[in-house]
Every structure is written in structure tokens, then in C-alpha cells.
Design a protein around this motif. Structure first.
Motif, mmCIF file in Angstrom:
data_model
loop_
_atom_site.group_PDB
_atom_site.id
_atom_site.type_symbol
_atom_site.label_atom_id
_atom_site.label_comp_id
_atom_site.label_asym_id
_atom_site.label_seq_id
_atom_site.Cartn_x
_atom_site.Cartn_y
_atom_site.Cartn_z
ATOM 1 N N CYS A 1 0.891 -1.166 0.127
ATOM 2 C CA CYS A 1 0.073 0.027 0.107
ATOM 3 C C CYS A 1 0.937 1.464 -0.094
ATOM 4 O O CYS A 1 0.108 2.400 0.006
ATOM 5 N N SER A 2 2.196 1.108 -0.130
ATOM 6 C CA SER A 2 2.934 2.223 0.098
ATOM 7 C C SER A 2 2.750 3.224 1.016
ATOM 8 O O SER A 2 2.643 4.401 0.867
ATOM 9 N N VAL A 3 2.617 2.605 2.288
ATOM 10 C CA VAL A 3 2.306 3.657 3.486
ATOM 11 C C VAL A 3 3.604 2.959 4.271
ATOM 12 O O VAL A 3 4.201 1.853 4.315
ATOM 13 N N GLU A 4 3.880 3.951 5.430
ATOM 14 C CA GLU A 4 4.922 3.750 6.383
ATOM 15 C C GLU A 4 4.449 2.566 7.286
ATOM 16 O O GLU A 4 3.102 2.598 7.762
ATOM 17 N N MET A 5 5.313 1.763 7.533
ATOM 18 C CA MET A 5 4.931 0.463 8.505
ATOM 19 C C MET A 5 5.534 0.873 10.079
ATOM 20 O O MET A 5 6.367 1.774 10.030
ATOM 21 N N TYR A 6 4.815 0.365 10.875
ATOM 22 C CA TYR A 6 5.511 0.633 12.247
ATOM 23 C C TYR A 6 6.573 -0.519 12.224
ATOM 24 O O TYR A 6 6.559 -1.792 11.729
ATOM 25 N N SER A 7 7.678 0.094 12.858
ATOM 26 C CA SER A 7 8.755 -0.523 12.715
ATOM 27 C C SER A 7 8.827 -2.176 13.388
ATOM 28 O O SER A 7 9.264 -3.147 13.292
ATOM 29 N N ASN A 8 7.956 -2.191 14.570
ATOM 30 C CA ASN A 8 7.643 -3.404 15.436
ATOM 31 C C ASN A 8 6.607 -4.207 14.837
ATOM 32 O O ASN A 8 6.243 -5.300 15.455
ATOM 33 N N ASP A 9 6.094 -4.078 13.596
ATOM 34 C CA ASP A 9 4.893 -4.787 13.070
ATOM 35 C C ASP A 9 5.286 -5.391 11.755
ATOM 36 O O ASP A 9 5.817 -4.522 10.864
ATOM 37 N N SER A 10 4.984 -6.546 11.364
ATOM 38 C CA SER A 10 4.943 -7.002 10.159
ATOM 39 C C SER A 10 3.776 -6.914 9.372
ATOM 40 O O SER A 10 3.626 -7.498 8.298
ATOM 41 N N LYS A 11 2.785 -6.269 10.145
ATOM 42 C CA LYS A 11 1.503 -5.957 8.973
ATOM 43 C C LYS A 11 1.309 -4.733 8.665
ATOM 44 O O LYS A 11 1.817 -3.506 9.105
ATOM 45 N N CYS A 12 0.627 -4.461 7.559
ATOM 46 C CA CYS A 12 0.346 -3.114 7.016
ATOM 47 C C CYS A 12 -0.737 -2.500 7.785
ATOM 48 O O CYS A 12 -1.769 -3.120 7.941
ATOM 49 N N PRO A 13 -0.401 -1.267 8.161
ATOM 50 C CA PRO A 13 -1.510 -0.317 8.783
ATOM 51 C C PRO A 13 -2.483 0.007 8.008
ATOM 52 O O PRO A 13 -3.622 0.071 8.780
ATOM 53 N N VAL A 14 -2.725 -0.129 6.790
ATOM 54 C CA VAL A 14 -3.980 -0.064 5.822
ATOM 55 C C VAL A 14 -4.567 -1.272 5.668
ATOM 56 O O VAL A 14 -5.886 -1.392 6.011
ATOM 57 N N CYS A 15 -4.126 -2.124 5.048
ATOM 58 C CA CYS A 15 -4.950 -3.446 4.754
ATOM 59 C C CYS A 15 -4.805 -4.561 5.692
ATOM 60 O O CYS A 15 -5.490 -5.563 5.396
ATOM 61 N N LYS A 16 -3.828 -4.340 6.690
ATOM 62 C CA LYS A 16 -3.824 -5.349 7.847
ATOM 63 C C LYS A 16 -3.255 -6.878 7.273
ATOM 64 O O LYS A 16 -3.173 -7.537 8.085
ATOM 65 N N ASP A 17 -2.729 -6.893 5.972
ATOM 66 C CA ASP A 17 -2.072 -8.074 5.814
ATOM 67 C C ASP A 17 -0.675 -7.945 6.168
ATOM 68 O O ASP A 17 0.015 -6.821 6.474
ATOM 69 N N ASN A 18 -0.155 -9.305 6.324
ATOM 70 C CA ASN A 18 1.543 -9.459 6.471
ATOM 71 C C ASN A 18 2.035 -8.920 5.188
ATOM 72 O O ASN A 18 1.797 -9.175 4.097
ATOM 73 N N THR A 19 3.077 -8.136 5.552
ATOM 74 C CA THR A 19 3.659 -7.386 4.295
ATOM 75 C C THR A 19 5.049 -7.198 4.818
ATOM 76 O O THR A 19 5.529 -7.359 5.766
ATOM 77 N N GLU A 20 5.818 -6.706 3.825
ATOM 78 C CA GLU A 20 7.271 -6.659 3.953
ATOM 79 C C GLU A 20 7.399 -5.061 3.450
ATOM 80 O O GLU A 20 6.874 -4.528 2.403
ATOM 81 N N ALA A 21 8.406 -4.359 3.748
ATOM 82 C CA ALA A 21 9.157 -3.336 3.210
ATOM 83 C C ALA A 21 10.525 -3.727 2.534
ATOM 84 O O ALA A 21 11.530 -3.620 3.234
ATOM 85 N N THR A 22 10.492 -3.738 1.291
ATOM 86 C CA THR A 22 11.664 -4.015 0.503
ATOM 87 C C THR A 22 12.243 -2.453 0.036
ATOM 88 O O THR A 22 11.674 -1.607 0.110
ATOM 89 N N GLY A 23 13.385 -2.649 -0.328
ATOM 90 C CA GLY A 23 14.296 -1.499 -0.713
ATOM 91 C C GLY A 23 14.989 -0.656 0.378
ATOM 92 O O GLY A 23 14.855 -0.961 1.442
ATOM 93 N N TYR A 24 15.252 0.434 -0.185
ATOM 94 C CA TYR A 24 16.009 1.182 0.820
ATOM 95 C C TYR A 24 15.831 2.742 0.505
ATOM 96 O O TYR A 24 15.475 3.187 -0.466
ATOM 97 N N ILE A 25 16.151 3.520 1.602
ATOM 98 C CA ILE A 25 15.726 5.206 1.412
ATOM 99 C C ILE A 25 17.221 5.613 1.271
ATOM 100 O O ILE A 25 18.138 5.562 2.216
ATOM 101 N N CYS A 26 17.279 6.457 0.397
ATOM 102 C CA CYS A 26 18.769 7.207 0.223
ATOM 103 C C CYS A 26 18.889 8.112 1.169
ATOM 104 O O CYS A 26 17.936 8.985 1.362
ATOM 105 N N ASN A 27 19.758 8.366 1.764
ATOM 106 C CA ASN A 27 20.054 9.279 2.930
ATOM 107 C C ASN A 27 20.627 10.495 2.285
ATOM 108 O O ASN A 27 20.444 11.766 3.110
#
Ligand code: ZN
Ligand code: ZN
Length: 83
Positions: free
Chosen positions: A21-47
Motif C-alpha cells: 500500500c506504499s504507506v509507512e509501516m510501524y517498525s515493530n509490526d509486520s502487518k500493513c497499517p492499511v490493509c492489515k495483511d502481512n507485508t514487507e518493506a523492501t528496498g532502501y531510502i537514500c540518505n
């Protein structure tokens, strides 16, 4: 291994943006805050620029690419100004 972002050759943070859903996840949670499915955050953010990127590259590869671009630009300028 020193890997950097492909956009800026900079350091990076692991992304916290949910794949689904392209939303920020809570770092201590593996569930998406929008659709409540288990999801992952792949990729990296450039500093450097804050952009999301999926891939990293070796610092030496990045520098080789930048150097090549530089040489190409110089060659272009030479052609342009007939030096
Ligand atoms: Zn960047
Ligand atoms: Zn979701």
C-alpha cells in the motif's frame, strides 16, 4: 562490503514503506497499517535525496559509472565546441 544507493552513491536506511500500500509501516509490526495483511518493506531510502530505491550497488561500481559519465560529457563538450 560497502554498498551505496544508485542515485546518489550515498548511505541508506532500510525502507519502512509497505510493499502493498506504499504507506509507512510501524517498525515493530509486520502487518500493513492499511490493509492489515502481512507485508514487507523492501528496498532502501537514500540518505542523500530521500528517494526510495530497490537496488544498491558497490561503491566502486558507482564511482566507475560516475567517472564514465564524466568522460562522456567531456567528449560531448569537445565535439560541441570543436576543440
Ligand atoms: Zn539519492
Ligand atoms: Zn497494505
Amino acid at each position: 562490503m560497502s554498498e551505496v544507493t544508485t542515485c546518489c552513491g550515498s548511505s541508506y536506511e532500510d525502507s519502512t514503506i509497505a510493499d502493498c500500500c506504499s504507506v509507512e509501516m510501524y517498525s515493530n509490526d509486520s502487518k500493513c497499517p492499511v490493509c492489515k495483511d502481512n507485508t514487507e518493506a523492501t528496498g532502501y531510502i537514500c540518505n542523500e535525496c530521500g528517494n526510495w530505491t530497490e537496488t544498491l550497488e558497490e561503491l566502486i561500481e558507482y564511482e566507475a559509472r560516475i567517472h564514465e559519465n564524466y568522460l562522456e560529457e567531456r567528449a560531448d563538450a569537445k565535439r560541441k565546441y570543436g576543440e
